[in-house]
Design an enzyme around this catalytic site. Structure first.
Site, PDB file in Angstrom:
ATOM      1  N   GLU A 262      22.395  29.354  24.582  1.00 42.09           N
ATOM      2  CA  GLU A 262      22.055  30.367  23.574  1.00 42.09           C
ATOM      3  C   GLU A 262      22.690  29.998  22.251  1.00 42.09           C
ATOM      4  O   GLU A 262      23.924  30.052  22.092  1.00 42.09           O
ATOM      5  CB  GLU A 262      22.535  31.759  24.018  1.00 42.09           C
ATOM      6  N   LYS A 394      28.722  41.658  43.127  1.00 43.07           N
ATOM      7  CA  LYS A 394      27.512  41.177  42.443  1.00 43.07           C
ATOM      8  C   LYS A 394      26.437  42.254  42.246  1.00 43.07           C
ATOM      9  O   LYS A 394      25.247  41.946  42.216  1.00 43.07           O
ATOM     10  CB  LYS A 394      26.921  39.959  43.178  1.00 43.07           C
TER      11      LYS A 394
END
Ligand code: ADP
Length: 582
Positions: A262, A394
């Site tokens: 990114e 998670k």
């Protein structure tokens, strides 16, 4: 012309096909200007060449017979001469240069060196044309000479030799493609992880008809991932690592590695680091360090489930339970047990310290010990699963946000007003207001769970990937509340991030792989701490929180100064015309 360029790069002569092999993405056009299949243009120019040669020879014979001077030419003869030269140049360009190059250059049969970076896709197509690849394989490809090696579709990176598959490998590839050799068994069968990956990769290409030429195979230690990091490898994905820093935290400077694709992210975090440094640094405090695992057990009645809850939460039983739990590892130490009951079902959340390991394996082993032990006093206990999602791993869950999981850290810094103006190009008041309306109110309106921040997960994910953490744990590790306040009579900015569930380790899992271990080394937290077990992973958690603080500071400033879109257009959008990318 593409046809010419193709013919001018021919390093592997032994594998040259006599026919074009149709490829999924390659229609084999002669050029953009002449959009015909190659075999058609070849036929056209061959026919033209031999026709005009025949015509010119017969005209020559005729002129000699009639005693006509040779230099007296008719219009049709001029056309024939021009056609002769045109077809001759075409055929020379297509076949002749190739032939001459094969005499001049004697390339190694097992090495493919790309000459130009820009030709990567072209080369892959060319190579794919030479190597059988997937179902697009033209079966009329002539058989390889017995000793000829098969070169995989792989460009050389860092001048390392490419993997070469032998005739014996070819047999194994065929058996994998046919399904007689299971792909997963290649490592144990061959005893050579790199070779297994190369064979699996080639078999996969043939089975799917899709080229993996952009996915590197060479330059990776496949032994290092066996049985611990990744099964059935066919290559590895490259992610660039950028450096933000120096990040001054608790009086020490760190260069923070961030693996990301990114644009803007590293540059922005770097700016935050600069603002923190110029303001005297950040302070990061570890509040709690305990990994959790919560099995689900079931009883015949809710009463029995409640009995076990009371037993487990009774302080008098803690000593016994921790002795049983701690047998699993010299680093795993039981810290506490918290139960949640749902009718006849009980969820038991064990928390333990795990040294420098992130600790999921360790805590699971300890939990198993305790469950085995409990079966004596609670024989009617039915263990539904070692993980009952009350851990919670998670997944976004309030239990982690409230109770913490892994390392709980708070980090703060006071940014001088001058630095806010000159480095962050905004003001203290607008940052405080934006934080209140965006990170607090806006997130509350959105019903956020642990998401009271601007982009903590950006920084967490990039550091996790660089340092070999489990990237899936980014979910709860990014829980963060960012607070901002004007201090020192409104002149300076106080900023803090509170992150209750940073799950990191410096041993085990992906942390021991070469690249990831180099990044941990850069931070001075590689492997197990010699002096104090757990010190390295705890330091890493404080670095993660401080880097998040830097990221928050910079992004919030960009938003408050209205720079976000502009900077993204500069760093996040390449000027390359992506529509032309292949
Ligand atoms: P995790 O529990 O995070 O999945 P692993 O079980 O893969 O991690 O790795 C932890 C292993 O490393 C254990 O076998 C443990 O005994 C060993 N180890 C060595 N030194 C340390 C340390 N300082 N802290 C934690 N574990 C350590």
């Amino acid at each position: 012309m593409e046809a010419h360029r193709l013919s001018s790069t021919k390093p592997v002569q032994s594998l040259k096909p006599t026919k074009k092999i149709p490829l999924e993405e390659d229609t084999g056009k002669a050029s953009d200007a002449l959009p015909l299949p190659l075999y058609l243009t070849n036929a056209l120019f061959f026919t033209l060449f031999f026709s005009v040669v025949y015509f010119l020879l017969s005209r020559w014979r005729e002129k000699i017979r009639t005693s006509t001077p040779l230099h007296v030419v008719t219009f049709s003869e001029i056309i024939a001469i021009l056609s002769f030269f045109a077809s001759f140049i075409y055929l020379l360009g297509f076949f002749g240069i190739d032939f001459v190059q094969s005499l001049v250059f004697q390339p190694s049969p097992d090495v493919w060196i790309a000459e130009e970076e820009d030709d990567e896709v072209l080369l892959a197509k060319e190579e794919a044309r030479k190597v059988p690849c997937g179902q697009a394989l033209d079966c009329s490809l002539p058989p390889l000479p017995p000793a000829a090696p098969i070169v995989t579709v792989q460009k050389v990176f860092d001048e390392k030799p490419v993997t070469v598959l032998t005739e014996e490998d070819e047999e194994i590839i065929k058996s994998v493609v046919a399904g007689t050799t299971p792909s997963y068994s290649l490592e144990s069968k061959l005893g050579d992880c790199k070779r297994a990956a190369a064979i699996r990769r080639e078999a996969l290409q043939r089975l799917t008809g899709k080229s993996l030429s952009g996915l590197p195979l060479d330059g990776f230690d496949y032994e290092s991932i066996l049985g611990q990091c990744c099964e059935m490898p066919v290559g590895y994905v490259q992610i660039p690592v950028g450096i933000a820093g120096p990040l001054l935290v608790n009086g020490r400077e760190y260069s923070v590695p961030m693996a990301t694709t990114e644009g803007c992210l590293v540059a922005s975090t770097n700016r935050g680091c600069k603002a923190i440094h110029l303001s005297g640094g950040a302070t990061s405090v570890l509040l709690k360090d305990g990994m959790t695992r919560a099995p689900c057990v079931r009883f015949g009645t809710a009463k029995r489930a409640a009995d076990l809850k009371l037993y487990l939460e009774d302080p008098d039983n803690f000593e016994t339970l921790s002795v049983v739990f701690n047998r699993s590892s010299r680093f795993g130490r039981l810290q506490g047990i918290k139960c949640a009951i749902a009718g006849k079902n009980l969820y038991i959340r064990f928390t333990c310290s795990t040294g420098d390991a992130m600790g999921m394996n360790m805590v699971s082993k300890g939990v198993q010990n305790v469950l085995d032990f409990l079966q004596t006093d609670f024989p009617d206990m039915d263990v539904i699963g070692i993980s009952g999602n009350y851990c919670s791993d998670k997944k976004p869950a309030a239990v982690n946000w409230i109770e913490g999981r892994g390392k709980s850290v708070v980090c703060e810094a006071t940014i001088k007003g001058d630095v806010v103006r000159k480095v962050l190009k905004t003001s203290v008041e607008s940052l405080v207001e934006l934080n209140m309306l965006k990170n607090l109110t806006g997130s509350a309106m959105a019903g956020a769970l642990g998401g009271f921040n601007a982009h903590a997960s950006n920084i967490v994910a990039a550091i996790y990937i660089a340092t070999g953490q489990d990237p899936a744990q980014n979910v709860e590790s990014s829980h963060c509340i960012t607070m901002m306040e004007a201090v020192n009579d409104g002149k300076d900015l106080h900023i803090s991030v509170t992150m209750p569930s940073i799950e990191v380790g410096t041993v085990g899992g992906g942390t021991q792989l070469a690249s990831q271990s180099a990044c941990l080394n850069l931070l001075g937290v590689k492997g197990a701490s010699k002096e104090t077990p757990g010190a390295n992973s705890r330091t890493l958690a404080t670095i993660v929180a401080s880097a998040v603080l830097a990221g928050e500071l910079s992004l919030m400033s960009a938003i408050s100064a209205g720079q976000l879109v502009r900077s993204h257009m500069k760093y996040n959008r390449s000027s390359k015309d992506v529509s032309k990318a292949t």
